[in-house]
Write a protein that holds these residues in place. Structure first.
Motif, PDB file in Angstrom:
ATOM      1  N   MET A  80       1.373  -1.498   0.352  1.00 12.73           N
ATOM      2  CA  MET A  80      -0.214   0.287  -0.236  1.00 12.73           C
ATOM      3  C   MET A  80       1.115   1.247   0.120  1.00 12.73           C
ATOM      4  O   MET A  80       2.366   1.378   0.656  1.00 12.73           O
ATOM      5  CB  MET A  80      -1.023   0.443   1.383  1.00 12.73           C
ATOM      6  CG  MET A  80      -1.888   1.354   1.647  1.00 12.73           C
ATOM      7  SD  MET A  80      -2.802   1.113   2.610  1.00 12.73           S
ATOM      8  CE  MET A  80      -2.067   1.156   4.392  1.00 12.73           C
ATOM      9  N   LEU A  81       0.206   2.182  -0.658  1.00 10.37           N
ATOM     10  CA  LEU A  81       1.090   3.436  -0.878  1.00 10.37           C
ATOM     11  C   LEU A  81       0.218   4.217  -0.255  1.00 10.37           C
ATOM     12  O   LEU A  81      -0.617   5.070  -0.614  1.00 10.37           O
ATOM     13  CB  LEU A  81       1.521   4.268  -2.196  1.00 10.37           C
ATOM     14  CG  LEU A  81       2.665   3.167  -2.775  1.00 10.37           C
ATOM     15  CD1 LEU A  81       2.869   3.488  -4.475  1.00 10.37           C
ATOM     16  CD2 LEU A  81       4.310   3.313  -2.756  1.00 10.37           C
ATOM     17  N   CYS A  82       0.635   5.759   0.899  1.00 10.84           N
ATOM     18  CA  CYS A  82       0.160   7.004   1.170  1.00 10.84           C
ATOM     19  C   CYS A  82       1.631   8.149   0.963  1.00 10.84           C
ATOM     20  O   CYS A  82       2.790   7.894   0.837  1.00 10.84           O
ATOM     21  CB  CYS A  82      -0.008   6.237   2.984  1.00 10.84           C
ATOM     22  SG  CYS A  82      -0.753   5.117   2.959  1.00 10.84           S
ATOM     23  N   HIS A  83       0.543   9.187   0.647  1.00 14.08           N
ATOM     24  CA  HIS A  83       0.909  10.196   0.463  1.00 14.08           C
ATOM     25  C   HIS A  83       0.539  11.541   0.681  1.00 14.08           C
ATOM     26  O   HIS A  83      -1.053  11.685   1.421  1.00 14.08           O
ATOM     27  CB  HIS A  83       0.654  10.429  -0.952  1.00 14.08           C
ATOM     28  CG  HIS A  83      -0.017  11.069  -1.743  1.00 14.08           C
ATOM     29  ND1 HIS A  83      -0.863  12.043  -2.281  1.00 14.08           N
ATOM     30  CD2 HIS A  83      -1.382   9.511  -2.474  1.00 14.08           C
ATOM     31  CE1 HIS A  83      -2.463  10.709  -2.498  1.00 14.08           C
ATOM     32  NE2 HIS A  83      -1.805  10.226  -2.925  1.00 14.08           N
ATOM     33  N   THR A  84       1.203  12.459   1.247  1.00 13.18           N
ATOM     34  CA  THR A  84       0.537  13.032   2.328  1.00 13.18           C
ATOM     35  C   THR A  84       0.946  14.914   1.962  1.00 13.18           C
ATOM     36  O   THR A  84       1.697  14.558   0.736  1.00 13.18           O
ATOM     37  CB  THR A  84       1.135  13.236   3.707  1.00 13.18           C
ATOM     38  OG1 THR A  84       2.954  13.818   3.609  1.00 13.18           O
ATOM     39  CG2 THR A  84       1.169  12.096   4.401  1.00 13.18           C
ATOM     40  N   ASP A  85       0.712  16.063   2.435  1.00 17.23           N
ATOM     41  CA  ASP A  85       1.041  17.414   2.233  1.00 17.23           C
ATOM     42  C   ASP A  85       2.025  17.442   1.926  1.00 17.23           C
ATOM     43  O   ASP A  85       2.572  19.153   1.659  1.00 17.23           O
ATOM     44  CB  ASP A  85      -0.512  18.234   2.196  1.00 17.23           C
ATOM     45  CG  ASP A  85      -0.220  17.888   4.062  1.00 17.23           C
ATOM     46  OD1 ASP A  85       0.716  17.575   3.828  1.00 17.23           O
ATOM     47  OD2 ASP A  85      -0.941  18.781   4.556  1.00 17.23           O
ATOM     48  N   ASP A  86       3.196  16.803   3.204  1.00 11.18           N
ATOM     49  CA  ASP A  86       4.249  17.076   3.720  1.00 11.18           C
ATOM     50  C   ASP A  86       5.549  16.844   2.284  1.00 11.18           C
ATOM     51  O   ASP A  86       6.569  16.793   2.507  1.00 11.18           O
ATOM     52  CB  ASP A  86       4.755  17.493   4.907  1.00 11.18           C
ATOM     53  CG  ASP A  86       4.303  15.968   5.321  1.00 11.18           C
ATOM     54  OD1 ASP A  86       4.703  14.601   4.547  1.00 11.18           O
ATOM     55  OD2 ASP A  86       5.444  15.401   6.588  1.00 11.18           O
ATOM     56  N   GLY A  87       4.503  15.780   1.663  1.00 17.55           N
ATOM     57  CA  GLY A  87       5.617  15.317   0.489  1.00 17.55           C
ATOM     58  C   GLY A  87       6.145  13.625   0.668  1.00 17.55           C
ATOM     59  O   GLY A  87       6.400  13.644  -0.255  1.00 17.55           O
ATOM     60  N   THR A  88       5.849  13.637   1.693  1.00 20.77           N
ATOM     61  CA  THR A  88       5.980  11.871   2.225  1.00 20.77           C
ATOM     62  C   THR A  88       5.144  10.521   1.339  1.00 20.77           C
ATOM     63  O   THR A  88       4.523  11.238   1.250  1.00 20.77           O
ATOM     64  CB  THR A  88       5.541  11.913   3.437  1.00 20.77           C
ATOM     65  OG1 THR A  88       6.485  12.769   4.303  1.00 20.77           O
ATOM     66  CG2 THR A  88       6.148  10.237   4.414  1.00 20.77           C
ATOM     67  N   VAL A  89       5.508  10.331   0.635  1.00 21.30           N
ATOM     68  CA  VAL A  89       5.147   8.905   0.373  1.00 21.30           C
ATOM     69  C   VAL A  89       5.843   7.998   1.474  1.00 21.30           C
ATOM     70  O   VAL A  89       7.136   7.317   0.816  1.00 21.30           O
ATOM     71  CB  VAL A  89       5.747   9.290  -1.134  1.00 21.30           C
ATOM     72  CG1 VAL A  89       4.911   7.538  -1.626  1.00 21.30           C
ATOM     73  CG2 VAL A  89       4.496  10.095  -1.560  1.00 21.30           C
ATOM     74  N   LEU A  90       4.838   6.880   1.730  1.00 22.67           N
ATOM     75  CA  LEU A  90       5.138   5.815   3.096  1.00 22.67           C
ATOM     76  C   LEU A  90       5.033   4.541   1.987  1.00 22.67           C
ATOM     77  O   LEU A  90       3.546   4.040   1.520  1.00 22.67           O
ATOM     78  CB  LEU A  90       4.900   6.052   3.819  1.00 22.67           C
ATOM     79  CG  LEU A  90       5.569   6.648   4.690  1.00 22.67           C
ATOM     80  CD1 LEU A  90       4.341   6.046   6.215  1.00 22.67           C
ATOM     81  CD2 LEU A  90       6.649   6.677   5.069  1.00 22.67           C
ATOM     82  N   LEU A  91       5.648   3.975   1.567  1.00 24.49           N
ATOM     83  CA  LEU A  91       4.947   1.957   1.179  1.00 24.49           C
ATOM     84  C   LEU A  91       5.038   0.990   2.267  1.00 24.49           C
ATOM     85  O   LEU A  91       5.817   1.374   3.247  1.00 24.49           O
ATOM     86  CB  LEU A  91       6.202   1.469   0.349  1.00 24.49           C
ATOM     87  CG  LEU A  91       6.166   0.105  -0.371  1.00 24.49           C
ATOM     88  CD1 LEU A  91       4.549  -0.020  -1.387  1.00 24.49           C
ATOM     89  CD2 LEU A  91       7.428  -0.415  -1.424  1.00 24.49           C
ATOM     90  N   TRP A  92       4.385   0.949   2.506  1.00 22.13           N
ATOM     91  CA  TRP A  92       3.687  -0.051   4.274  1.00 22.13           C
ATOM     92  C   TRP A  92       3.732  -1.816   3.340  1.00 22.13           C
ATOM     93  O   TRP A  92       2.800  -2.441   2.755  1.00 22.13           O
ATOM     94  CB  TRP A  92       2.201  -0.019   4.127  1.00 22.13           C
ATOM     95  CG  TRP A  92       1.936   2.017   4.863  1.00 22.13           C
ATOM     96  CD1 TRP A  92       2.288   2.901   4.202  1.00 22.13           C
ATOM     97  CD2 TRP A  92       2.234   2.064   6.270  1.00 22.13           C
ATOM     98  NE1 TRP A  92       1.625   3.685   5.031  1.00 22.13           N
ATOM     99  CE2 TRP A  92       2.299   3.008   6.318  1.00 22.13           C
ATOM    100  CE3 TRP A  92       2.192   1.218   7.008  1.00 22.13           C
ATOM    101  CZ2 TRP A  92       1.871   3.620   7.358  1.00 22.13           C
ATOM    102  CZ3 TRP A  92       2.061   1.867   8.836  1.00 22.13           C
ATOM    103  CH2 TRP A  92       2.068   3.033   8.739  1.00 22.13           C
ATOM    104  N   ASP A  93       4.478  -2.137   4.750  1.00 20.28           N
ATOM    105  CA  ASP A  93       4.093  -3.752   4.898  1.00 20.28           C
ATOM    106  C   ASP A  93       2.206  -4.142   5.574  1.00 20.28           C
ATOM    107  O   ASP A  93       2.900  -3.656   6.484  1.00 20.28           O
ATOM    108  CB  ASP A  93       4.690  -4.483   5.399  1.00 20.28           C
ATOM    109  CG  ASP A  93       4.854  -6.123   5.255  1.00 20.28           C
ATOM    110  OD1 ASP A  93       3.597  -6.747   5.453  1.00 20.28           O
ATOM    111  OD2 ASP A  93       5.964  -6.608   5.025  1.00 20.28           O
ATOM    112  N   ILE A  94       1.804  -4.609   4.937  1.00 20.87           N
ATOM    113  CA  ILE A  94      -0.050  -4.447   5.138  1.00 20.87           C
ATOM    114  C   ILE A  94       0.389  -5.422   6.366  1.00 20.87           C
ATOM    115  O   ILE A  94      -0.509  -5.423   7.484  1.00 20.87           O
ATOM    116  CB  ILE A  94      -0.156  -4.164   4.461  1.00 20.87           C
ATOM    117  CG1 ILE A  94      -1.406  -3.504   3.968  1.00 20.87           C
ATOM    118  CG2 ILE A  94      -1.718  -5.207   5.565  1.00 20.87           C
ATOM    119  CD1 ILE A  94      -1.766  -3.861   2.220  1.00 20.87           C
TER     120      ILE A  94
END
Length: 87
Positions: A1-15
């Motif tokens: 899963m990928l999540c992105h935020t308004d501060d530019g952080t994009v995280l790839l998660w191991d569910i």
């Protein structure tokens, strides 16, 4: 899963592990992110007129695609070539 935020952080998660396994810091507000079909690359885009292609294993930028305007969307095609759509 990928999540992105308004501060530019994009995280790839191991569910299964419930924890991030990758951090791809887009320079500005990230409008979106997509994982390649083979899960080896991440593409991020947003404000600032560019999209960035990342290597997942190295968590490093491979290439930046510059545009004149904000990048509003991007996808990987089935052949793993890049298709871009911007304002």
């Amino acid at each position: 899963m990928l999540c992105h935020t308004d501060d530019g952080t994009v995280l790839l998660w191991d569910i299964a592990q419930e924890q991030p396994v990758g951090n791809f810091s887009h320079e500005t507000f990230a409008f979106g992110a997509v994982l390649s079909h083979d899960e080896t690359r991440v593409l991020t885009w947003g404000v600032g007129g560019h999209a960035t292609l990342w290597d997942v294993a190295q968590q490093q930028s491979i290439r930046t695609f510059d545009h004149l305007n904000t990048v509003t969307d991007a996808v990987f095609c089935s052949e793993e070539t890049l298709y871009r759509d911007w304002e």
